[in-house]
Every structure is written in structure tokens, then in C-alpha cells.
Design a protein around this motif. Structure first.
Motif, short mmCIF file in Angstrom:
data_model
loop_
_atom_site.label_atom_id
_atom_site.label_comp_id
_atom_site.label_asym_id
_atom_site.label_seq_id
_atom_site.Cartn_x
_atom_site.Cartn_y
_atom_site.Cartn_z
N THR A 167 44.71 39.01 -77.02
CA THR A 167 44.27 38.77 -75.65
C THR A 167 42.91 39.41 -75.43
O THR A 167 42.74 40.61 -75.67
CB THR A 167 45.27 39.31 -74.62
N ILE A 168 41.95 38.63 -74.97
CA ILE A 168 40.61 39.13 -74.68
C ILE A 168 40.33 38.86 -73.21
O ILE A 168 40.29 37.71 -72.77
CB ILE A 168 39.54 38.43 -75.55
N CYS A 169 40.15 39.93 -72.44
CA CYS A 169 39.92 39.79 -71.00
C CYS A 169 38.61 40.46 -70.60
O CYS A 169 38.25 41.52 -71.14
CB CYS A 169 41.06 40.43 -70.19
N TYR A 170 37.92 39.82 -69.66
CA TYR A 170 36.77 40.48 -69.05
C TYR A 170 37.28 41.64 -68.20
O TYR A 170 38.26 41.50 -67.46
CB TYR A 170 36.00 39.51 -68.15
N ARG A 171 36.63 42.77 -68.33
CA ARG A 171 36.98 43.90 -67.47
C ARG A 171 36.49 43.62 -66.05
O ARG A 171 35.44 43.01 -65.85
CB ARG A 171 36.36 45.20 -67.99
N MET A 172 37.27 44.07 -65.09
CA MET A 172 36.92 43.85 -63.70
C MET A 172 35.74 44.73 -63.29
O MET A 172 35.65 45.89 -63.69
CB MET A 172 38.11 44.17 -62.80
#
Length: 238
Positions: free
Chosen positions: A191-196
Motif C-alpha cells: 500500500t502506497i499512500c500520500y501523506r496528508m
């Protein structure tokens, strides 16, 4: 200090040391591992070579548990940790490894009853993860949270406005529409998510609160390697 007190203190210290397991700083040439200024080109293969040399784990028995990588908005690696299982001189062990932004590696291990009978060798996933074209897909100035976890059972994944799905093959990402697993054999979800990012917003004209703002319309992506995708019962490409 009387004898009974001294014995009690010694017993407490021994208990704490046993409970904490073993923690070490890997001693290696500073030139051997040098984290790049950004996520692209992460030397995970070199890292694994150092870990196997220093921990004494039987490389053929190693099975990955999970990986977590955090980068700052400018791409600088803030945190890199991973867990794996393996045997050391015939003893089953669980290992936890951490790398700081300067490349210093620490690890600890604990004796366990047994390692998982199935799973993927850490180097296999490291080799794929370090090839992900982060710059092309996520941009130069993206803060990212990358997590790799072992999964099994009945799980479905569908592309949506929140999450994209890809198959990763030697550095190439191909979009998928839907994936379904129905298996007891472990597979790994990357899982690769942009940090908020957080912005200050005035509420009712009286106070300011911090509000999380996504860096992208589709803030997360789920990635599978080819060997893991072969364990799925349903695979639909876009």
C-alpha cells in the motif's frame, strides 16, 4: 544496601533485559549503506545483505512479515522498519530492523516457537519495492507512507476514486480494475499512500483548527507483485 535489596534489584534488571529481547546497532562501513536523498533508488537489496551478515540468520529460512517506509514531502526517508522471521543456529527467531535517515541500522530479536510455514523471502519483495518508479507515479515532492503486509483469506480489491490498483513487474506498474483472493496461502499487499498535509482553517470566525488535506485525488495505491497476483482467483485489467 542490604543483601536482600541487592538481589531484588538484580532480579528486576535481569527480568527487564529478558523481556526486552536483544537490541543491537549493526556495525558496518558507512559507505556500505547510504540512503538516497529521496525514495527513488532505495538500496533495500544492500540493506538485506548487511542484515543477514550481522544477525546471523539462516538466509534460506527468512520470511518477510511486514515493511513500513515513511518519507517527508521532499522525499527524504524519515523512517524505514521491517520485521521478518528466520532461524539462527536452528533456533526460530523474530527480527525487527530499523534504519534512521542517516543510515544507522538497529535490530532486535526474540525467540519464538516457530516461523510461518509459508511466505516470501524479504529480498524478493525488497528487489521489487526498490524498483517502483516513485517519481513517475507519485511526483518529486510527495510525502509517502509505504506499507507491506502479509494477507490471506477472502479479500477483494477494486479501483476507486480513493484507491488505484497495480501489478508490479520489474519496475513496471500496470493498472488493474479488480482483484479477488480466496486463499489460505499468504500474499503481500503493498500500500502506497500520500501523506496528508495539514492546513489551518478558521471555524465560525472564532478559532483555528488543523484539517487534513489529501495531496492527490486518489490518495492511495495498492500494488501486487506477479507471484502474488498468480494466487488471486479474479484479476481484471483496466
Amino acid at each position: 544496601m542490604n543483601t536482600q535489596t541487592a538481589v531484588l534489584i538484580l532480579a528486576i534488571c535481569v527480568s527487564l533485559l529478558v523481556g526486552a529481547g536483544s537490541t543491537f546497532v549493526l556495525m558496518h562501513d558507512a559507505d556500505t549503506l547510504s540512503l538516497p536523498p529521496g525514495i527513488y533508488g532505495l538500496p533495500l537489496s544492500n540493506l538485506w545483505s548487511i542484515v543477514t551478515d550481522q544477525t546471523g540468520v539462516d538466509n534460506s529460512t527468512a520470511i518477510l512479515s511486514q515493511i513500513s517506509i515513511i518519507t517527508a514531502p521532499d522525499g527524504v526517508i524519515e523512517s524505514l522498519i521491517f520485521d521478518f522471521y528466520g532461524d539462527e543456529e536452528g533456533i526460530h527467531q523474530w527480527y525487527h530492523v530499523g534504519v534512521n535517515p542517516k543510515g544507522a541500522i538497529t535490530w532486535r530479536s526474540s525467540k519464538i516457537d516457530g516461523v510461518p510455514p509459508k511466505g516470501t523471502h524479504p529480498l524478493s519483495l525488497f528487489t521489487e519495492i526498490e524498483r517502483i518508479p516513485y517519481r513517475e507515479w507519485f511526483g518529486e515532492k510527495a510525502g509517502l507512507a509505504i506499507d507491506v503486509d502479509s494477507q490471506s483469506g477472502d479479500l477483494s480489491y477494486g479501483a476507486s476514486s480513493y484507491s488505484d490498483i497495480f501489478v508490479l513487474d520489474t519496475g513496471e506498474l500496470t493498472p488493474l480494475k479488480r482483484v479477488e483472493f480466496h486463499t489460505d496461502e499468504p500474499f503481500y499487499e503493498i500500500t502506497i499512500c500520500y501523506r496528508m498535509e495539514y492546513e489551518s482553517v478558521m471555524v465560525s470566525g472564532e478559532k483555528t483548527v488543523s484539517v487534513a488535506v489529501p495531496q492527490n485525488d486518489s490518495p492511495c495505491s495498492t500494488v501486487f507483485t506477479i507471484p502474488d497476483l498468480e494466487k488471486a482467483e479474479v484479476v481484471e485489467y483496466r
